[in-house]
Each structure stands twice: as C-alpha cells, then as structure tokens.
Design a protein around this motif. Structure first.
Motif, mmCIF file in Angstrom:
data_model
loop_
_atom_site.group_PDB
_atom_site.id
_atom_site.type_symbol
_atom_site.label_atom_id
_atom_site.label_comp_id
_atom_site.label_asym_id
_atom_site.label_seq_id
_atom_site.Cartn_x
_atom_site.Cartn_y
_atom_site.Cartn_z
ATOM 1 N N ALA A 305 0.917 -1.115 -0.031
ATOM 2 C CA ALA A 305 0.037 -0.016 0.006
ATOM 3 C C ALA A 305 0.851 1.247 -0.011
ATOM 4 N N SER A 306 2.335 0.948 0.333
ATOM 5 C CA SER A 306 2.866 2.317 0.225
ATOM 6 C C SER A 306 4.396 1.986 -0.580
ATOM 7 N N ASN A 307 4.181 1.354 -1.702
ATOM 8 C CA ASN A 307 5.414 1.192 -2.336
ATOM 9 C C ASN A 307 5.351 1.426 -3.732
ATOM 10 N N ASN A 308 4.637 0.584 -4.756
ATOM 11 C CA ASN A 308 3.694 -0.231 -4.448
ATOM 12 C C ASN A 308 4.032 -1.648 -5.056
ATOM 13 N N LEU B 366 1.263 3.419 -29.944
ATOM 14 C CA LEU B 366 0.609 3.140 -29.005
ATOM 15 C C LEU B 366 1.361 1.621 -28.409
ATOM 16 N N ILE B 367 1.289 1.666 -26.882
ATOM 17 C CA ILE B 367 1.837 0.584 -26.335
ATOM 18 C C ILE B 367 0.926 -0.294 -25.549
ATOM 19 N N LEU B 368 1.254 -1.417 -25.293
ATOM 20 C CA LEU B 368 0.375 -2.451 -24.574
ATOM 21 C C LEU B 368 0.933 -3.276 -23.431
ATOM 22 N N ILE B 369 0.128 -3.122 -22.237
ATOM 23 C CA ILE B 369 0.831 -3.921 -20.895
ATOM 24 C C ILE B 369 -0.340 -4.874 -20.501
ATOM 25 N N ASP B 370 0.293 -5.880 -20.526
ATOM 26 C CA ASP B 370 -0.343 -7.348 -19.966
ATOM 27 C C ASP B 370 -0.403 -7.253 -18.441
ATOM 28 N N THR B 371 -1.916 -7.441 -18.077
ATOM 29 C CA THR B 371 -1.974 -7.021 -16.325
ATOM 30 C C THR B 371 -2.117 -8.305 -15.778
ATOM 31 N N ARG B 372 -1.659 -9.425 -16.475
ATOM 32 C CA ARG B 372 -1.784 -10.834 -15.752
ATOM 33 C C ARG B 372 -0.462 -11.172 -14.942
ATOM 34 N N LYS B 373 0.008 -10.199 -14.098
ATOM 35 C CA LYS B 373 1.412 -10.292 -13.568
ATOM 36 C C LYS B 373 0.911 -9.980 -11.977
ATOM 37 N N PRO B 374 1.584 -10.404 -11.121
ATOM 38 C CA PRO B 374 1.438 -10.496 -9.729
ATOM 39 C C PRO B 374 1.358 -8.929 -9.275
ATOM 40 N N HIS B 375 2.577 -8.406 -9.727
ATOM 41 C CA HIS B 375 2.481 -6.795 -9.175
ATOM 42 C C HIS B 375 1.609 -5.819 -9.999
ATOM 43 N N LEU B 376 1.006 -6.318 -10.944
ATOM 44 C CA LEU B 376 -0.211 -5.508 -11.651
ATOM 45 C C LEU B 376 -1.480 -5.892 -11.152
ATOM 46 N N GLN B 377 -1.499 -6.569 -10.033
ATOM 47 C CA GLN B 377 -2.875 -7.089 -9.444
ATOM 48 C C GLN B 377 -2.843 -6.738 -8.020
ATOM 49 N N PRO B 378 -4.304 -6.454 -7.565
ATOM 50 C CA PRO B 378 -5.510 -6.378 -8.314
ATOM 51 C C PRO B 378 -5.737 -5.039 -8.895
ATOM 52 N N ILE B 379 -6.880 -4.969 -9.723
ATOM 53 C CA ILE B 379 -6.999 -3.528 -10.219
ATOM 54 C C ILE B 379 -8.731 -3.376 -9.605
ATOM 55 N N HIS B 380 -8.793 -2.477 -8.744
ATOM 56 C CA HIS B 380 -9.907 -1.934 -7.939
ATOM 57 C C HIS B 380 -10.799 -1.332 -8.555
ATOM 58 N N ARG B 381 -10.091 -0.236 -9.609
ATOM 59 C CA ARG B 381 -10.853 0.669 -10.185
ATOM 60 C C ARG B 381 -10.068 1.240 -11.104
ATOM 61 N N VAL B 390 2.292 3.789 -12.935
ATOM 62 C CA VAL B 390 3.317 4.417 -12.458
ATOM 63 C C VAL B 390 4.071 3.886 -11.164
ATOM 64 N N TYR B 391 3.487 3.131 -10.374
ATOM 65 C CA TYR B 391 4.018 2.969 -9.130
ATOM 66 C C TYR B 391 4.524 1.475 -9.174
ATOM 67 N N SER B 392 3.921 0.712 -10.069
ATOM 68 C CA SER B 392 4.163 -0.882 -10.035
ATOM 69 C C SER B 392 4.757 -1.385 -11.150
ATOM 70 N N ALA B 393 4.370 -0.712 -12.540
ATOM 71 C CA ALA B 393 4.906 -1.358 -13.702
ATOM 72 C C ALA B 393 6.270 -0.960 -13.918
ATOM 73 N N LYS B 394 6.949 -1.658 -14.753
ATOM 74 C CA LYS B 394 8.414 -1.180 -15.315
ATOM 75 C C LYS B 394 8.199 -1.530 -16.897
ATOM 76 N N GLY B 395 9.603 -1.000 -17.376
ATOM 77 C CA GLY B 395 9.502 -1.181 -18.739
ATOM 78 C C GLY B 395 9.186 -2.731 -19.275
ATOM 79 N N GLN B 396 9.809 -3.661 -18.540
ATOM 80 C CA GLN B 396 9.675 -5.115 -18.966
ATOM 81 C C GLN B 396 8.260 -5.616 -18.999
ATOM 82 N N ASP B 397 7.338 -4.674 -18.498
ATOM 83 C CA ASP B 397 5.897 -5.066 -18.650
ATOM 84 C C ASP B 397 5.192 -5.003 -19.841
ATOM 85 N N VAL B 398 5.806 -3.995 -20.814
ATOM 86 C CA VAL B 398 5.234 -3.598 -22.068
ATOM 87 C C VAL B 398 5.306 -5.090 -22.754
#
Lengths: 435, 435
Positions: A305-308, B366-381, B390-398
């Motif tokens: 919640a604070s990293n993320n 345009l670029i696409l990012i696959d969200t089926r990765k642990p650090h991009l879960q969950p997506i609340h809203r 911004v806070y969890s993804a990195k270039g490698q997720d593209v």
C-alpha cells in the motif's frame, strides 16, 4: 545420481557474495537436498540440469520488512496525506480483512516475490497461520512477526489474546524449516512501554527476534517525548528491547545518540527507501552514518500500500540514488554495498547464518537472471555484472528461482502455484469486500 | 478491409490521455495507415487483430532527453566522482567511437526503448546519420539534435564543420516522417555565447528546435558567472536562445528568476531525475514551482552511462518519489501528472501536436501492457490502472508496441530487428575497441 539434486551448469557469472565477493565465470553449482554441495566444476550428475550459459546466478534476495497481505490494497490509495491515506482509505478496508483475505493477499505477495527473485521475507502482520499456509504452498522462506498493539483493532481483539497467539506461533515455528516466527510490537503510538516489556520477555524466553517500527515519523518521536519524556530508542532500551535480536525498521528520525545505542547493543536496522520517500517522511535514514558505525542493515520494501511493489532490485537502485542525491556524492552507496543489503547483510539481520551467499554448505536459495536483454547489455567486465544488476535490472528479469533446493520458478513460470487462479480469487474476494 | 489496418480489440483499459484523461474499459481502437481512425466500438475489419482483453493500452511513451549511443558504456563506470567518471573512464573510450559504434550503440538503445514502450526519443549526439540509420531500421521516431561545441573533440573536428553537418541534417530531416533534426549546443562550459548565437540563427532560419543542457551543475553556473558575468539562463536570453523552440535540459540549479524567464518565453523544460540523482548534482530541479508557473515539462532518461537504463516507467516512479520525499509531501507529483510528463506534455515539449494521446486523427503510436502479473494485481477501479502503471509497472511489462501504425513488438518479440545479432555485434566491436 542422488535424488533431489540440481546442477546449475556453466553459468555465465556466479555472483557468490562470499567474503571475497568473488564473481565466477563459466562455473557450475551442484545442489543436493536443500544444500549447496559444490561451486566450481562439479562432476556429479543431477536429477535436474539448469543450463545457465547466458545467465547470472546470485543468492536469493531477502526482503527484511513487509506486510505481505497488503498486496490487496496495491494502488487502492496513493498521493494522499498520511492521515487521509490511512484513516480514510486503507484502515477502513484493512479492518474488514478476514482469514481468506490474509491468505490470498499473502499468496499474491509470494507469487510476486518469487517472480522478482526474493526467496525470504520478514513479515509483520496478524493471522499468521494464514500467511504461513500461503508461504508453505509457495515454497519460499519467511520470518513471521506477530503484530502486537494495545489499541483494539480488527487484528487485535485484546492484547492478552495476541500474546497467547504470539507465544503459540513462536513455539510452533521456532525450530521449523522454512518458516520462523518473531514478536512484532507495532510502535510507541499504538503500543505501550509495558507491552514492549512483555515482548522483551518473549524474546528472552523463546530466543526469537523482535521486529518493531522505530522513528519512522516525526510525530512518533514527538508522541514518545510528550507521553514518556523519552525518545523512542531510549524507551526501547528502558523496556529491555535493545539487543542483537532487535530489528529496528525505518529509523528516518534517529539521532546520532540513537545510532550509538544501536551500535552498543548490536541492534539490526532495516531501511525502506521507496516507502519512506512515497510517504514523504520528512527525513532520510542516515544510512551512511550507520554503515560507518558498522551497524548491520538490510533493505525492506514495506507493504504494497506504500511502495507499491515488492521489487528488491528497484529498492537497491532507489536506495543508491536517494543517498547519492541527498549526500551530493556520486560515490556513496556503490553497487556492491546495495547487493550486500539484500543478501549477506540481510541474512545477518535475520540471523540466518547459512543464507545470503553462494558457498558450499549453505542452503540452496538461488536466483538466475537471463542477460540476453537489451538493458543488460553489454557486459564489459565483472564490475559490469554488478552494475547491471543494481542499476539496470528489475525483478521482472529473474528467470529461475530455487529455494531450499527446490525449483520454484523455471523460465518465468512458477511451479508451485497457479498464478491466474490466485488473481481471479483475489478479484472475487475484493468484489465481495467492497460490495 | 483496408490494407495496413490494425484493430486493438476489446482492450481491458485504454488510458487515452485525452483532455478529459478518460480511461475506457472494454473498447477497441481501429488504426488505418499511420493514424488512429476510431476509438470506441469500431466495426471495421483489419489486416491485423491484437486481442487486448487483459491489457492496458496507452500512448507510446516519449523520452525527451538521451544520448542513445552511450548504451555501449552502460555499467562501464559507476559510483565515481563526476571528474573521475568523465575524464578517466567515459571520455577516453567515447572519444574512440567511430561510425559503427554510434550505429550499433543506437541500435541497442532502440531495441531497449521499443521493449520498454518508448516510441519517440530526443537524442543529443554526433554522427547523426548513423543514429538515423538505426532509428529507421528499428521503426521508432526521434528528434536528433546535432551536438555543437567549441572544444575540439572526437565528435567535433571544428565548429565550422559541425555547423555544416547540422545544417545538412536539419535540411534533410526537417519535414521527414519519423525522423526530425534539431540543433544542440552543449552547455556554456564547452560552447561559447557566439556559438549559441549562431545556433539561434539556425533555429530562426530552419524553424527547428534547440536542445541544450542548462544549469545541470553548480560548476556550470559558476563558470558562466565567472567568465561572462551572467547566469546561464540570462546568457541564453542574450544569445537569442530563449523561445518556445528551446528545450532546456536538467535545470537543477535554476533560480526563481530563471523560471520566470522560461515562462515568459514559453521555453520547454526536460527533467532527468534518475541521472541527476545518480551523479549527485547537489540540487533538485524545482519541478513543483515550474508546474505552478505552467511550464511545459517532459521527462528524459539521459544517457545510459549515467542512468543506466532507458526506462520511462522507472523515471516516472523515481520522479514522484524524489519530489514527494524532497518536499515532505506525499500528495506531490501524483500518478496522473507523471504519466502526462511522458505522453501529452512530452509531445508539447517536442512540438508534436498529433502524438501523446489516443484520439481519433492522432498518429498511431501505442503500447500495450499485460496485467496478468502479480505486481499489476489487483485492479480495484480506474484509478488503480494509473497507479499500477506509475508505481508498480516497469518497462519490462510492455508486451506490444505500435509506432506509426506498424507493429514493432508483438508479445515481447521485436519484429524489426534481430536482437541477439545486435548483442553479439556490440560485444565484438567493444572487444576490438578495448584491445
């Protein structure tokens, strides 16, 4: 051929993190059971061979501070004041967490940690049985700290019960394999000196570690001064909570005298640069001064919640950047020291003497990184390996993970858990929770 | 079905970056030639269909400052004082660069940028023909700044020749498709006010951008004051180098008056947080003050010798962390603004009016990012999408990259170049160079 043996064959580079910090080229590692048996040119055959030509092998990374179930609240609230973030957004949801939320949140964290090359984490939470269940299934290691507060919260029906739980946990896992338990008084704003004294007794009686948040915020220091006329570190000393078994987390607001006291008692310190920066804590942990006084220090991601994220590669780079910038000194916090903080030094923080380096006799916790990626090219010489690991790699670059001699991830695929099932389950229990 | 058409079908989320900053769910994007034709529920069939159920689509990211061939010196020298780093390590090697080093270094950079979701970069270097060749083959966009110095260096046999080259470049690429050229006086320590005046003339005559390093270090400001009795920004004004076509890079040491001057002339600013932190520049660019004065700002990675990667996701997070920490304010530099700095705002910095957002009529980057990765879960809203980017993804997720309507990367594989061949070629030319 011995059963349960693995050969990591002809590795491009082995970053041993041994006392000479050797980086070996074109050598192999032979593992039997859960131990590293030979590093060099082993002749033994193995059950499983991992070809590692273009790969870097390093010790499994160790995360010295997190709250694993908080993955559920990743991205739920950001860019807010500490008060709004905690009281309005995080706490009202967290207080509704039941066993299943803890279990699945922790399972999601374990998946992320394995993927990002972390094979050991120190947790600080509640419902530890649920976390232990997730960790057991995932196959990594942890030290679970039973959170202790005087405030009655969801996690904590009463202090008495919490202590009973803590004692049961500690007894249950004191000597067990991959899971250990510790006691984790929260901080002086929520936990009284008397409670800290009881925690110190548990440490002495059961010979376990004590994790606590210390001097994270200015408010915490002011609270201690106002209510107890002492700074938090002095209070910890008074409560018998300073020893080589103490893990002091955050420490942004420690004084020079506090550092001396840590040194006197051989207190271990955990630095969480990303989380502290994100929450704008106002001061930066004096890492350089602490290293100069020979304190033993590890890095932690803190909760999601604070990293993320739970990425120790990011933590290493951010740590180096933060202190280089803050000290106006590009020579501060070099790559080798950053890697130490998540391997050998972290093992000392967590009192794990046979982890943190790739050496014969040590437990077999190892991770591999494939260098055939643009941002990990070129590799000029051995120094570049270290530099690319700390300044260019991210958790996503980890290809294979071995923990306790077992292959938990092969070429990006986790062998112990069904990732997509966990994502779906997490989605569903959160939909329920927010309904 | 029109030839050269692409349908991004049923995207999990489309982060449009339009003026309302809409995030759409379960919508599609239809591309024809190099333009976005429809965003919503297009009925057109397409040559190529990209299924995007679990993916986030966003505009191709734009890197507003780098020195692309310096990928060759990634990890070659780190953790040293600026003088030792530059004079002892970097410059002696860089000064031996020939055409082939520029070409392959830039090709390596292009591979990294595509992989990390960057479809446009502003470069600042020499031997631009070689960089253009690499960019052409890779299929991305760039604005190539011809470096101009008075000091005779490898890159720069004499100022006269450099200006001839610059004028040729600018004429050649002024109106071309994916590649443009600009003029790039280095900084006042290496480039005289007279030379800056000549650059200003080129800007006026050819209607091109001017990129320059400004107020990066304290020494640079002191040099200008000592030699010309003016601060760098005042000198730029005197040389006719302040206009809406000026891109001022770094700006760590700008004063309040400098910011006002930037505002008066609508000068564009580029912030390079990772590089500035790594080199320990002593001051942090006053981003918040600049935003308050409505300056147009983009982010840059700077070159690989001081970063050490070309990852704009890392740049976004580090930028936010740095300013939250420095200002002691967790509300500073929120996720949405960080994404603006590498998309819509960057497009304004680079005077590219039909890039930076996903809107009908815009160019199809345009670029696409696959969200089926642990650090991009969950997506609340919807907010979580931004936060996770911004806070969890990195270039490698593209996962996929489209530039100018063409698919440059599909599911992690680059379609335009042979990555492994480039790594091998880079390895060989460096072996030669160091022999």
């Amino acid at each position: 051929m011995k059963p349960n043996s693995v050969l990591i064959k002809n590795a491009g580079w082995i970053v041993t993190q041994n006392s000479k910090r050797e980086i070996l080229s074109n050598k192999s590692i032979y593992i039997e059971g859960n131990r590293i048996v030979e590093v060099g040119n082993p002749k033994s055959e193995a059950d499983f061979i991992l070809e590692a030509d273009h790969k870097i092998v390093l010790p499994g990374l160790m995360n010295c501070h997190t709250h694993s179930p908080m993955t559920l609240l990743r991205g739920y609230s950001d860019d807010k004041s500490l008060e709004e973030w905690w009281f309005k957004d995080i706490y009202p949801v967290e207080s509704k967490f039941k066993s299943k939320h803890i279990y699945y949140g922790s399972l999601l964290a374990c998946i992320e940690m394995i993927k990002f090359g972390c094979t050991y984490f120190a947790d600080f939470y509640y419902f530890l049985d649920q976390i232990a269940k997730a960790v057991n299934e995932a196959g990594i290691r942890c030290n679970l700290g039973q959170g202790i507060l005087d405030v009655e919260t969801f996690e904590f029906p009463s202090k008495k019960i919490a202590f009973l739980i803590a004692k049961r946990m500690v007894r249950k896992w004191r000597k067990k394999g991959r899971i250990k338990a510790s006691i984790a008084p929260h901080m002086f704003q929520t936990t009284s000196p008397e409670t800290y004294e009881e925690c110190a007794e548990i440490v002495r009686k059961y010979n376990v570690l004590l994790q606590t948040h210390v001097c994270e915020s200015k408010k915490e220091v002011e609270f201690a001064l106002k209510n107890y006329e002492k700074r938090p570190v002095d209070l910890l000393e008074e409560c018998g909570c300073l020893s080589d078994k103490t893990i002091a987390v955050h420490c942004n607001w420690v004084s020079g005298d506090d550092i001396k006291k840590f040194s006197k008692y051989d207190v271990k310190v955990v630095h969480c640069p990303v989380s502290n920066m994100k929450l704008g804590e106002g001061k930066i942990m004096p890492l350089k001064d602490m290293i100069r006084q020979n304190l033993t220090i590890g890095l932690g991601t803190d909760g999601c919640a604070s990293n993320n994220s739970l990425d120790l590669f990011e933590e290493m780079k951010t740590c180096s950047l933060l202190h280089k910038s803050h000290l106006n000194d590009p020579t501060a916090m070099p790559a080798q020291k950053m890697l130490d903080l998540v391997t050998v030094d972290a093992a000392k923080v967590l009192h794990e003497e046979d982890l943190g380096s790739i050496e014969e006799g040590n437990k077999a916790d190892l991770i591999l990184i494939d260098t055939r990626k643009p941002h990990l090219q070129p590799i000029h010489r051995k120094h570049t390996v270290l530099s690319n690991l700390v300044y260019s790699a991210k958790g996503q670059d980890v290809s294979d993970v071995i923990c306790d001699g077992k292959l938990l991830m092969e070429d990006g695929r986790i062998t112990t858990l069904n990732e997509e099932e966990v994502y779906e389950k997490v989605r569903r229990i959160l939909l329920e929770l927010f309904r």
